[in-house]
Scaffold this active site. Structure first.
Site, PDB file in Angstrom:
ATOM      1  N   ARG A   1       0.863  -1.239   0.099  1.00 55.83           N
ATOM      2  CA  ARG A   1      -0.002  -0.152  -0.018  1.00 55.83           C
ATOM      3  C   ARG A   1       0.832   1.189  -0.037  1.00 55.83           C
ATOM      4  O   ARG A   1       0.578   2.219  -0.644  1.00 55.83           O
ATOM      5  CB  ARG A   1      -0.933   0.024   1.186  1.00 55.83           C
ATOM      6  CG  ARG A   1      -2.014  -0.971   1.047  1.00 55.83           C
ATOM      7  CD  ARG A   1      -3.044  -0.910   2.379  1.00 55.83           C
ATOM      8  NE  ARG A   1      -2.501  -1.301   3.148  1.00 55.83           N
ATOM      9  CZ  ARG A   1      -2.337  -2.568   3.966  1.00 55.83           C
ATOM     10  NH1 ARG A   1      -2.815  -3.841   2.930  1.00 55.83           N
ATOM     11  NH2 ARG A   1      -1.818  -3.040   4.988  1.00 55.83           N
TER      12      ARG A   1
ATOM     13  N   GLU B   1       4.530 -10.537  14.758  1.00 57.23           N
ATOM     14  CA  GLU B   1       3.829 -11.119  16.116  1.00 57.23           C
ATOM     15  C   GLU B   1       4.396 -12.555  16.355  1.00 57.23           C
ATOM     16  O   GLU B   1       4.698 -13.262  17.313  1.00 57.23           O
ATOM     17  CB  GLU B   1       2.253 -10.866  15.990  1.00 57.23           C
ATOM     18  CG  GLU B   1       1.739 -11.044  17.336  1.00 57.23           C
ATOM     19  CD  GLU B   1       0.575 -10.912  17.352  1.00 57.23           C
ATOM     20  OE1 GLU B   1      -0.217 -10.341  16.265  1.00 57.23           O
ATOM     21  OE2 GLU B   1      -0.524 -11.293  18.192  1.00 57.23           O
TER      22      GLU B   1
HETATM   23  P1  AMP Z   1       4.506  -2.530  11.544  1.00 54.49           P
HETATM   24  O1  AMP Z   1       5.579  -3.214  10.810  1.00 54.49           O
HETATM   25  O2  AMP Z   1       3.865  -3.292  12.580  1.00 54.49           O
HETATM   26  O3  AMP Z   1       4.744  -1.455  11.910  1.00 54.49           O
HETATM   27  O4  AMP Z   1       3.324  -2.819  10.389  1.00 54.49           O
HETATM   28  C1  AMP Z   1       2.964  -2.081   9.330  1.00 54.49           C
HETATM   29  C2  AMP Z   1       2.652  -2.676   8.036  1.00 54.49           C
HETATM   30  O5  AMP Z   1       1.574  -3.309   8.388  1.00 54.49           O
HETATM   31  C3  AMP Z   1       2.344  -1.510   7.348  1.00 54.49           C
HETATM   32  O6  AMP Z   1       2.744  -2.024   5.902  1.00 54.49           O
HETATM   33  C4  AMP Z   1       0.656  -1.741   7.250  1.00 54.49           C
HETATM   34  O7  AMP Z   1       0.254  -1.646   5.637  1.00 54.49           O
HETATM   35  C5  AMP Z   1       0.491  -3.040   7.856  1.00 54.49           C
HETATM   36  N1  AMP Z   1      -0.618  -2.701   9.122  1.00 54.49           N
HETATM   37  C6  AMP Z   1      -0.206  -2.842  10.430  1.00 54.49           C
HETATM   38  N2  AMP Z   1      -1.081  -2.839  11.155  1.00 54.49           N
HETATM   39  C7  AMP Z   1      -2.072  -2.393  10.222  1.00 54.49           C
HETATM   40  C8  AMP Z   1      -3.528  -2.027  10.779  1.00 54.49           C
HETATM   41  N3  AMP Z   1      -4.112  -2.022  11.920  1.00 54.49           N
HETATM   42  N4  AMP Z   1      -4.231  -1.848   9.648  1.00 54.49           N
HETATM   43  C9  AMP Z   1      -3.922  -1.716   8.207  1.00 54.49           C
HETATM   44  N5  AMP Z   1      -2.681  -2.129   7.987  1.00 54.49           N
HETATM   45  C10 AMP Z   1      -1.704  -2.579   9.018  1.00 54.49           C
END
Ligand code: AMP
Length: 174
Positions: A62, A99
């Site tokens: 995205r 996770e």
């Molecule tokens: P993180 O590595 O935990 O910061 O997760 C970021 C990635 O996961 C991004 O590329 C987001 O598109 C996706 N992502 C994580 N949490 C969400 C959420 N609650 N809603 C949509 N996309 C998420």
């Protein structure tokens, strides 16, 4: 200061997607509204005015939507950071924790020149693991990351603490 309330109102919360307990932030209503999509791109582009960036880096998948439009608006290049196995040429890889388990993102080794100024864009900053891995890739290539930009930041997860000294700019903070 821009009024981002219409953008915020358009983001759709989808509970329990892709698995129980996750509230997925669905950006498709923002993308589907021409005025809102343009507003997001203008906010990102305006905040890079005068920064000297020559490339915009988008995170698979995205992040590509926003990063490519911002690159077009600024008249600079676009670089994809992709999930493992998608880039055809010589790559550099970084692993990061999920996770459950881990994932790998990659960049082409010739994507940025040493000292080149770039900005990183993704849709959501959650734990920061993905963006931190993308930053490590860029920093290993010698890029100067002037800013990491997100449409949304899940502030309660404090993901920005994983991004070191890089300036973080989020349009919406939850
Ligand atoms: P993180 O590595 O935990 O910061 O997760 C970021 C990635 O996961 C991004 O590329 C987001 O598109 C996706 N992502 C994580 N949490 C969400 C959420 N609650 N809603 C949509 N996309 C998420």
């Amino acid at each position: 200061m821009r009024d981002v309330s219409r953008i915020k109102a358009a983001v759709r919360d989808v509970p329990d997607f892709p698995k129980p307990g996750i509230v997925f932030k669905d950006i498709t209503p923002v993308l589907g509204d021409g005025a809102l999509f343009r507003e997001v791109i203008e906010i990102f582009a305006d905040s890079l005015a005068g920064s000297g960036v020559t490339k915009i880096v988008g995170i698979d998948a995205r992040g590509f939507i926003f990063a490519s439009a911002v690159a077009f608006k600024l008249g600079v290049g676009f670089i994809p950071v992709r999930k493992k196995g998608k880039l055809p040429w010589t790559t550099r890889a970084e692993e990061y924790e999920l996770e459950y388990g881990s994932a790998i993102v990659e960049i082409h080794t010739d994507a940025v020149a040493p000292g080149e100024k770039v900005a990183l864009i993704d849709d959501v900053l959650a734990t920061g693991g993905t963006a931190a891995a993308a930053l490590r890739l860029l920093q290993c290539c010698g890029a100067e990351v002037v800013k990491a930009q997100f449409l949304m930041e899940l502030g309660f997860l404090d993901g920005r603490k994983n991004l070191g000294a890089v300036a973080v700019d989020s349009i919406l903070i939850y």
